[in-house]
Design an enzyme around this catalytic site. Structure first.
Site, PDB file in Angstrom:
ATOM      1  N   SER A 170      -6.273 -53.262  -3.246  1.00 14.72           N
ATOM      2  CA  SER A 170      -5.190 -52.957  -4.195  1.00 14.72           C
ATOM      3  C   SER A 170      -4.937 -54.122  -5.137  1.00 14.72           C
ATOM      4  O   SER A 170      -4.700 -53.918  -6.334  1.00 14.72           O
ATOM      5  CB  SER A 170      -3.903 -52.605  -3.451  1.00 14.72           C
ATOM      6  OG  SER A 170      -4.088 -51.429  -2.704  1.00 14.72           O
TER       7      SER A 170
ATOM      8  N   ASP B 214      -3.554 -45.005  -0.465  1.00 11.82           N
ATOM      9  CA  ASP B 214      -2.215 -45.257   0.079  1.00 11.82           C
ATOM     10  C   ASP B 214      -1.137 -44.540  -0.736  1.00 11.82           C
ATOM     11  O   ASP B 214      -0.147 -44.063  -0.181  1.00 11.82           O
ATOM     12  CB  ASP B 214      -1.914 -46.752   0.136  1.00 11.82           C
ATOM     13  CG  ASP B 214      -2.683 -47.474   1.228  1.00 11.82           C
ATOM     14  OD1 ASP B 214      -3.271 -46.803   2.108  1.00 11.82           O
ATOM     15  OD2 ASP B 214      -2.704 -48.721   1.208  1.00 11.82           O
TER      16      ASP B 214
END
Length: 189
Positions: A18, A39
């Site tokens: 991320s 996510d």
């Protein structure tokens, strides 16, 4: 319409995917990229308590929907940075089935287990040992266009390395080679 390009980051939980994706959005200066993270899709689900079987089924549908959302964004001409954990063989096969392999740059995000455990503990939002469970599984397919080790490179350095490599990626791509292996040869078909 020209399909969009996909930078597909695969690694364990807490490996830095991320962070690299956010940096890529900052450094990529050709086109407009969107960050699609597994996510984020998980976070969209209702918080109602589910039994084990029901949760497994919901998670599988979520992953399948995520893969198709990536494909739809790219087919509409959008460039996409994907943040995913290919910890089950069917996830890779599903991605190979719905994504155009020639448009995918597959990047392995690696990090040693001791550093993953440290990051996991520091985050506090993941079950302890999750990254260790995923460690051998996520890279099991063994083929990438590019790999980055987040224990030696910062997220920014990884993003810059990916940016530099992106226009010079080899053909056939790792996704193309994996498609030949898993879909044509029937290894997981």
């Amino acid at each position: 319409m020209t399909p969009g390009r996909i930078i597909f980051l695969n690694g364990t939980s807490s490996s830095g995917k991320s962070s690299i994706a956010r940096e890529l959005l900052d450094v990529l200066d050709e086109g407009v990229f969107f960050h699609l993270a597994v996510d984020a899709f998980n976070a969209m689900r209702s918080k109602r308590e589910l039994g084990a079987a029901e949760l497994d089924a919901a998670l599988r549908r979520t992953r399948m929907g995520f893969h198709r959302a990536i494909a739809a964004m790219a087919e509409a001409g959008n460039d996409v940075v994907v943040d995913h954990v290919l910890s089950e063989p069917w996830r890779l096969v599903d991605c190979l089935t719905v994504l155009r392999p020639e448009n995918v740059l597959l990047v392995g995000i690696r990090c040693p287990p001791d550093e993953l455990a440290r990051r996991e503990l520091a985050r506090g939002d993941r079950p302890p040992g999750l990254a260790a469970q995923q460690y051998e599984l996520v890279h099991n397919h063994g083929d990438y266009d590019l790999e980055c080790d987040t224990s030696t490179l910062s997220a920014r350095e990884c993003a810059l390395r990916i940016k530099e490599f992106f226009p010079h990626r080899s053909r056939p791509t790792a996704f193309t080679r994996l498609s030949m292996r898993y879909l044509t040869d029937g290894e997981y078909a």
